[in-house]
Structure formats: C-alpha cells, structure tokens
Write an enzyme that holds these catalytic residues in place. Sequence first.
Site, PDB file in Angstrom:
ATOM      1  N   GLY A  73       0.848  -1.192   0.000  1.00 36.73           N
ATOM      2  CA  GLY A  73       0.000   0.000   0.000  1.00 36.73           C
ATOM      3  C   GLY A  73       0.884   1.242   0.000  1.00 36.73           C
ATOM      4  CB  VAL A  74       0.444   4.604   1.541  1.00 34.72           C
ATOM      5  CG1 VAL A  74       1.313   5.847   1.715  1.00 34.72           C
ATOM      6  CG2 VAL A  74      -0.887   4.972   0.889  1.00 34.72           C
TER       7      VAL A  74
ATOM      8  N   GLY B  68       4.421   0.471   1.647  1.00 35.69           N
ATOM      9  CA  GLY B  68       5.196  -0.457   0.823  1.00 35.69           C
ATOM     10  C   GLY B  68       5.638   0.191  -0.480  1.00 35.69           C
TER      11      GLY B  68
ATOM     12  CD  GLU C 170      -7.460   6.458   8.705  1.00 33.27           C
ATOM     13  OE1 GLU C 170      -8.254   5.864   7.973  1.00 33.27           O
ATOM     14  OE2 GLU C 170      -6.228   6.472   8.514  1.00 33.27           O
TER      15      GLU C 170
ATOM     16  CE  LYS D 160       2.251   6.218  15.805  1.00 31.30           C
ATOM     17  NZ  LYS D 160       1.602   7.456  15.307  1.00 31.30           N
TER      18      LYS D 160
END
Lengths: 349, 349
Positions: free
Chosen positions: B12-13, B15, B212, B227
């Site tokens: 995706g973005v 990768g 989102e 995180k």
Amino acid sequence: MKQIRLSLLGFGVVGQGFVELLRSKRELLQQKYDLDVLLVSVANGRHGFIYREEGLDPELLLRLAAQRKALTEYPDIRHWARPLDGLEATGGDVLAEATGTNLQDAEPGMSHIRAALSLGMHVISANKGPAALAGLELLELAREQGVQLRLESTVMAGTPVVSTVLEGLAGAQVQALRGILNGTTNYILSAMAAGREYREVLAEAQSQGYAEADPTADVEGYDAVAKTLILAALVFGETLKPSDVARQGITGVTQAQIAQAAAEGKRIKLVASLQRENEQGPLRASVGPMALPASDALAGVDGAMNAITFQTDTLPAVTVIGPGAGRLETGQGLLADLIAIARSQRVES
Amino acid sequence: MKQIRLSLLGFGVVGQGFVELLRSKRELLQQKYDLDVLLVSVANGRHGFIYREEGLDPELLLRLAAQRKALTEYPDIRHWARPLDGLEATGGDVLAEATGTNLQDAEPGMSHIRAALSLGMHVISANKGPAALAGLELLELAREQGVQLRLESTVMAGTPVVSTVLEGLAGAQVQALRGILNGTTNYILSAMAAGREYREVLAEAQSQGYAEADPTADVEGYDAVAKTLILAALVFGETLKPSDVARQGITGVTQAQIAQAAAEGKRIKLVASLQRENEQGPLRASVGPMALPASDALAGVDGAMNAITFQTDTLPAVTVIGPGAGRLETGQGLLADLIAIARSQRVES
C-alpha cells in the site's frame, strides 16, 4: 564476553567523566552489551602515560584526580613521559582521545589519533581539533587501516548527532543543516532575550564557568566554526577550512536588535549553517546571528542547550536538541562510540 | 558487494514508498553502503504473493500500482494466493513488513513476522500492530533465531527514534520519556491554538487525508497508546497492555481551555508519557492532553510534526522532532533499518 583493551589519552574534565561512566556502568556494559572494558592506560600532559597490563581501576584513578595527585602514584604501573611513546609501546584495541582542543594545529590530539590508527587501533575522540582540521583525512586513514574512527562527542557532546547522521538517517541524503552549536553564546542570547545586557550576562557566565576568561572562541563564533567544519566532513564528506566559513560572532548583537526581533515574534540565535545550492553545487558554510521565526524548531532552544535541524530528501526536517557540553554528557558520547565499535566487532570475535 | 534478497509483504502507501526509495536510491546503496538489494517477492492482501528468482523491477511494480493493476500481471513470476505460503516457499534474507496496522490481534503482520523470524530471516517492520501487542516476544524470537528485528518506522515514521535509543544513546539509561506521537491530533490542537474550532479543523483534516473518516483511533488516543506500548518494549524492555496506559483523547479539549493555557504562556498537547518512579518501581504510562510551558521542547512542536524527549542518566534531556507519517518518510525508516542489518552482516559475508 567481548573484552576491549582501552587506552585513554587526556584525563581532564572529559576524560574523568568518561572514566566515571566506565566505573558506574561496568555492570550495564557486561549485562546489556556483553562487553568488558579493560582500561589499560591513561595519560595526561603533566604526568605522562601510565600502563598496567591487568587494567587500571577507574575508582583509584578518579581518587588520584580528586586528590590532585600525579598519575604516577598509581601502584605497579609502567610509565612513559611522552604519551605517544607509551601508546606505541603498549597499544590496545581502542584509543579514547580526550586531550584539550587546539584549533591551531590540533596537537597533541592529531598525533595521538594518527598513531593509534596506524597501530590498527579503533579511535573514539571527543577532541574537536583533529576532527575539525583533518576529519576526512583521519577517516580515510581509519578506512585504510580497517578500523573505525568515531566522533560523537565532538559536536553537541553526547547528544546523538553523529550517530543520527550515520545510523539513524542512513540512506537519506542530507541537503542542508542548521544548528545552535555553542552553548555559551546561546546562554548569553537567551538571557539578553529576557532583557539583560551582554556585558552583565557574559560576566555571569564567566563566573559560573560557562564562559572562559577569554571568551573570544565562543562569542566570536570560532568554536561554532570548528563544529561546522566537523559536520561538513561527517555529513557532506567535504573538507572546509576555517576561512571557508562566513563567520560573525554575537558581540555586535544589541539589545535593540533583540527587542526588534521579539516584536516581530522572532528570536536571535547564533546559527551555523551548511547547505548546497543544488546537488552538484558548492557547500556553503556560515556562522552568524539570525532572527528565527517562532515556528523554527531552533527558535525555542534556550540556555546552554544545543540543537541541529537536518533537511533531507526523505525527511524534510529532523531536529535533535540536547546538551552541548558537560562532564558526563561528553563522556556519554565516548561511551556510545565505544559500544558501537564493540558491536561491529562482535561477529569477528 | 553484499547482496540482500528482500521480501516485501504489504504494497500500500508505505510499501510503495519503500519500493520508490529502493528504486531512487539503488546507486546510493551500492556506492555508499556497498549494498545490492534484490527485491525477490512482493505481496498484498488482494492479489497474493508474487516471486521472481532474479528479482522484481521496482519501476515495473510501481507502474502496476499506479495503473491499479494486479501484481499478478507482472511477467514471469511464481504466484501464491496466500502471502505466508509464498514466503515459506521462497524465503530470503530480510522481510519488510508493511501490511496495515491492526491493533486487535495484529494480523496478518504478526503471522508474517513470526514466520520470517522462524525461517531465519531478519525482519524490518513499519507495522505498529505486532510491535505494540507483542514487541518483546518477537524481539526474543529474533534473538533465539540469531537474526534482527528492527522497528524504526513504527514510531514517528523514519524520524530516527528507535535508532536514537538503540545506537545514539547506547550506554545511557532512559529514565523517562514524553512524546507527541500522533500527527492528526497535533495538527488539530495546533489549529485550535490558532483560534479555530475542533469540529471545523477535524473536517478539514479529514478532507486533506490527515485524519480518517472514523477519527476515533487518533482523537481518542488509541494510536498514541499503540506507540507508547512499542516504546515501553523497546526503551524500557517491558510489555504493557493497552489497558495499562491511562488514556484520554482530545475530544474533550475546549477552546476555553486552550485560551486559558495560552494566557498562562502554555500550549495544550496530546502527550504520551512513560516513566519509572524509581529504578525498581513500576513503569507508568499515560496518554492525555497536557498544558506544557513554552520552555518545554515539545510545546513548540506544531502541525503534523511529532517529537519525543528522552530523559537519561547521562543526558538530562534529548529531544528528537520530525515527521510522524508519510509515504517516503515511513519508507525511510525501513531503508535505515535495512542498511543497519546489512552493516551488521558485513563481517560474515
């Protein structure tokens, strides 16, 4: 466990701070890093070089220093008057260079580092002189000898700056950097921004030990220039001379200029800058006062703190802020460099 | 030259950003790092796993993605419907894990990473799920297998945070850290500090792709909690569960609170915090809005930028500021991790 035989040349504030860390972190080094550091030799300018095959006790060395006794009072040692003679006679795996910075000819650090690399020793150095005046040449010598030369503590003490460039940002191309690289001038400018006068703040900084009796190297920007030369070599792979850096100190900065900047929402900082106009273009270097907008990550860096912003092709801006001086703070950089060398040697051992 | 056979799961973005760097930095990797990266397999959830013994051309892969074509249209490949089957059949030196983050059970990333480590492959991962839910367990599995698991891109994208802890601050003991770890909430709070309303800024952030359609994970602090769990594992060596983190989002932050903070010279930020009361004490973790004084290095970090301040025994405060998201910014972290692994393997090759 990997054992490293370490030689330390220079046993002043920085060298003692490093030895204090070797003492307090002995267990941590063994347990977390599988590393046993044996300090086999120590030297300073006054007492020469002492060596003990089985290792010198950090505790005992620090006691001698605290009591202002000569290194030669350490029991059961071999002694050489000239550190270079001792180093060449006894060697080791790693040299830690922590003698005083000399920006004229970089001695005696330069000769120490050259000798160690030629002996096939790795070198970790907190000494700005050799890094500023011959950084690339020494790195090339290290490469030829198949050893490492690490210089974390030469810029912003142990705050990870060199490691950030070499390891953290590996693969990224740094296109430009800007930094606050001198704590004394940043302390003075910060206090002036709070309304105080240059002379008064300088006197205070001198009385507190932040500034030298002769503050020229700091306030005229020579110390920041030296660090700029080191960064030119380490980050851009270029050798610059001091005269290649457009330099202006802070002695001409007036309270009126600072007030004017504040009225515009800006802060005046002594900023070191390195950048290329384009990929093939020459590297431009400067050190001088700049009025930074509040949105600049360097604008809020106050007091004796230092900082660098890296502009890269993959990460538009990465800023590292931290101490730029101090006994343990500088020793920390030598320690991190020592661990990095030990790790890279692990597979061979 | 060292050759690394690389498998990439997730295209995706993140990768694609990583593959773009493998393309644009091919020469740099060869010349500066003596490293030839051969991308032998790529997979995504929709088209499965493709493999080519002689390597896949990054250019061609990116063209397929740009044209929204299936990976299986790549010529002369072997194909497996399930990425895990393909990975187990073909292997490689390093797995790059870049599938989407899933904070429920961390799949499919968790299975990918476990499989690769079990095959004796090094792993570099940008996927927050496995790092947050099973970071220490996976690091332990890597140790048992004699390989490395590197996770730079799981916190603050490629901004060097994990490397700063592992390499830059080697030998220092981190006693506490505080961070702005979520770009969306920092963007919203920064805009609110400029006088705008929460609803309006959130809608704008959504239309610009910063937030989102369902912003819960960001604004309620769940992303920052993930995180925080990763940092608990990497920095403090402790496994925390999401419920161990005292969590509060920014949906309750009012314009009045922000104005009140501003009147006191403070800035409200969503701050993640990890600290021990004392050396043997429990690790306390929280994520929540805090009013920070202007002197705090995190107070001036605005917009989508992220930052962490580490408090250590040798360096009182080291702050790293940089991007926390982005295509190339995240790919950069995978690249730095790949180079770190290649370097550590140099001696064996």
